[in-house]
Design a protein around this motif. Structure first.
Motif, PDB file in Angstrom:
ATOM      1  N   PRO A 143     -48.489  50.950  18.207  1.00 34.07           N
ATOM      2  CA  PRO A 143     -47.168  50.442  18.568  1.00 34.07           C
ATOM      3  C   PRO A 143     -46.631  51.139  19.816  1.00 34.07           C
ATOM      4  O   PRO A 143     -46.729  52.355  19.962  1.00 34.07           O
ATOM      5  CB  PRO A 143     -46.309  50.770  17.336  1.00 34.07           C
ATOM      6  N   MET A 144     -46.052  50.324  20.711  1.00 31.17           N
ATOM      7  CA  MET A 144     -45.507  50.818  21.981  1.00 31.17           C
ATOM      8  C   MET A 144     -44.110  50.257  22.172  1.00 31.17           C
ATOM      9  O   MET A 144     -43.833  49.108  21.808  1.00 31.17           O
ATOM     10  CB  MET A 144     -46.416  50.390  23.144  1.00 31.17           C
ATOM     11  N   TYR A 145     -43.227  51.064  22.771  1.00 27.83           N
ATOM     12  CA  TYR A 145     -41.814  50.705  22.861  1.00 27.83           C
ATOM     13  C   TYR A 145     -41.261  51.032  24.248  1.00 27.83           C
ATOM     14  O   TYR A 145     -41.545  52.099  24.807  1.00 27.83           O
ATOM     15  CB  TYR A 145     -40.990  51.506  21.824  1.00 27.83           C
ATOM     16  N   THR A 147     -38.149  52.386  26.297  1.00 29.52           N
ATOM     17  CA  THR A 147     -37.120  53.362  25.933  1.00 29.52           C
ATOM     18  C   THR A 147     -35.903  53.220  26.853  1.00 29.52           C
ATOM     19  O   THR A 147     -35.902  52.451  27.820  1.00 29.52           O
ATOM     20  CB  THR A 147     -37.654  54.805  26.046  1.00 29.52           C
ATOM     21  N   SER A 164     -45.868  55.357  23.265  1.00 30.63           N
ATOM     22  CA  SER A 164     -46.626  54.982  22.075  1.00 30.63           C
ATOM     23  C   SER A 164     -46.182  55.889  20.933  1.00 30.63           C
ATOM     24  O   SER A 164     -45.717  57.007  21.155  1.00 30.63           O
ATOM     25  CB  SER A 164     -48.132  55.115  22.308  1.00 30.63           C
ATOM     26  N   ILE A 201     -34.653  53.175  20.657  1.00 35.48           N
ATOM     27  CA  ILE A 201     -35.506  52.332  19.809  1.00 35.48           C
ATOM     28  C   ILE A 201     -34.793  52.134  18.479  1.00 35.48           C
ATOM     29  O   ILE A 201     -34.622  53.069  17.705  1.00 35.48           O
ATOM     30  CB  ILE A 201     -36.884  52.990  19.594  1.00 35.48           C
ATOM     31  N   LEU A 204     -38.502  50.660  14.469  1.00 38.16           N
ATOM     32  CA  LEU A 204     -39.918  50.981  14.646  1.00 38.16           C
ATOM     33  C   LEU A 204     -40.815  49.828  14.208  1.00 38.16           C
ATOM     34  O   LEU A 204     -41.964  49.739  14.641  1.00 38.16           O
ATOM     35  CB  LEU A 204     -40.286  52.238  13.856  1.00 38.16           C
ATOM     36  N   PRO A 207     -42.166  46.761  17.577  1.00 39.63           N
ATOM     37  CA  PRO A 207     -42.566  47.308  18.870  1.00 39.63           C
ATOM     38  C   PRO A 207     -42.548  46.244  19.967  1.00 39.63           C
ATOM     39  O   PRO A 207     -42.705  45.047  19.695  1.00 39.63           O
ATOM     40  CB  PRO A 207     -43.989  47.820  18.614  1.00 39.63           C
ATOM     41  N   ASP A 208     -42.347  46.688  21.204  1.00 34.73           N
ATOM     42  CA  ASP A 208     -42.379  45.772  22.347  1.00 34.73           C
ATOM     43  C   ASP A 208     -43.805  45.346  22.676  1.00 34.73           C
ATOM     44  O   ASP A 208     -44.019  44.256  23.219  1.00 34.73           O
ATOM     45  CB  ASP A 208     -41.747  46.442  23.565  1.00 34.73           C
ATOM     46  N   PRO A 212     -46.764  47.011  14.535  1.00 33.45           N
ATOM     47  CA  PRO A 212     -46.110  48.045  13.721  1.00 33.45           C
ATOM     48  C   PRO A 212     -47.111  48.701  12.780  1.00 33.45           C
ATOM     49  O   PRO A 212     -48.109  48.085  12.387  1.00 33.45           O
ATOM     50  CB  PRO A 212     -45.057  47.259  12.945  1.00 33.45           C
ATOM     51  N   PHE A 223     -43.739  60.522  19.622  1.00 35.62           N
ATOM     52  CA  PHE A 223     -43.829  59.587  20.741  1.00 35.62           C
ATOM     53  C   PHE A 223     -44.485  60.250  21.950  1.00 35.62           C
ATOM     54  O   PHE A 223     -44.072  61.330  22.380  1.00 35.62           O
ATOM     55  CB  PHE A 223     -42.433  59.101  21.127  1.00 35.62           C
TER      56      PHE A 223
END
Length: 263
Positions: A143-145, A147, A164, A201, A204, A207-208, A212, A223
């Motif tokens: 999962p990557m987000y 920020t 990540s 975020i 969780l 994720p973008d 998940p 992270f």
């Protein structure tokens, strides 16, 4: 085409042959001991700005190699950058216009390719230290987000830091930090431990990029800076053309992980 039973046992050349034949899978856990890299390719006229963006933001954008314009292999990567990754995203004016397993039809002779360090490189070391890697356990993409932390701008390029996430048992967080800090060229130590809201975020489970994963009661989300950050900069800055790897679908290089391990 299905993935091999033990992708970790493959050589980089064997893995690239499967991707060239059309296999599309995330590469976490593939080719144990071999360094993986993010790909971002832009026209020559934007290449200096992207290089400066990486220099000013070395945590998410550690540059491992840069090609000459039009080159489709690199000193670290003996395959074809247009065909030998399992997936690509093509951007026009910052918008993703295609997701393909072969980028040849979009490639141009003036493209400069950047290979950026990837945190998949230190996952073997985490597992050897007894730290679980949940997305490998669950056979999912990491999962990557995006920020709320903005990268330092350079010329045309600016945008948010992408991270990540790996859930780590509370008693092993210090081990995860210690192990990954020894790999500064592939993102190194975490940029944040704990409450994801501090990174902007909210969920969780959404994720973008990627998938998940389960976060258990005794675990803390950890992270790391992520090499998808240049693609977030492309989406924010809207250059005419860019080609990147599909997040989690990396370039598997011909260099051993130990090259990037510091004492």
């Amino acid at each position: 085409m299905t993935a091999p039973i033990d992708p970790g046992a493959l050589s980089p050349d064997q893995a690239r042959a499967l991707f060239r034949a059309g296999l599309r899978v995330p590469t976490s856990g593939w080719c144990a001991g071999w360094t993986q890299a993010n790909l971002i390719a832009v026209p020559r006229e934007q290449a200096y700005d992207l290089l400066l963006f990486a220099q000013r933001n070395p945590k998410p954008c550690p540059v491992l190699d840069v090609t000459e314009p039009g080159e489709v292999s690199a000193s670290l990567f003996a395959g074809d950058l247009r065909t030998d990754l399992p997936g690509y995203v093509v951007y026009e004016h910052g918008e993703p216009v295609a997701e393909v397993s072969d980028a040849t039809g979009f490639w141009r002779d003036d493209l400069v390719s950047f290979l950026i360090g990837c945190s998949f490189t230190f996952e073997d070391a985490l597992q050897e230290a007894g730290v679980p890697v949940r997305h490998i356990e669950q056979n999912r993409n990491v999962p990557m987000y995006r920020t709320n932390r903005m990268c330092r701008r350079a010329g045309e390029f600016g945008g948010p830091l992408v991270v990540s996430m790996r859930p780590v048992p509370a008693a092993q967080v210090a081990d995860a930090v210690r192990v990954t800090a020894r790999y500064p060229s592939v993102h190194g130590a975490p940029v944040h431990v704990g409450d994801p809201v501090e990174l902007g975020i909210d969920d969780l489970g959404a994720p973008d990029f990627g998938d998940p994963v389960d976060v258990r009661v005794d675990e803390i989300p950890v992270f790391w800076a992520c090499g998808v950050t240049p693609q977030a900069a492309v989406m924010a800055s809207r250059p005419k053309l860019a080609i990147g790897h599909a997040p989690g679908h990396m370039a598997i290089t011909d260099v051993r992980d130990t090259r990037y391990l510091v004492p």
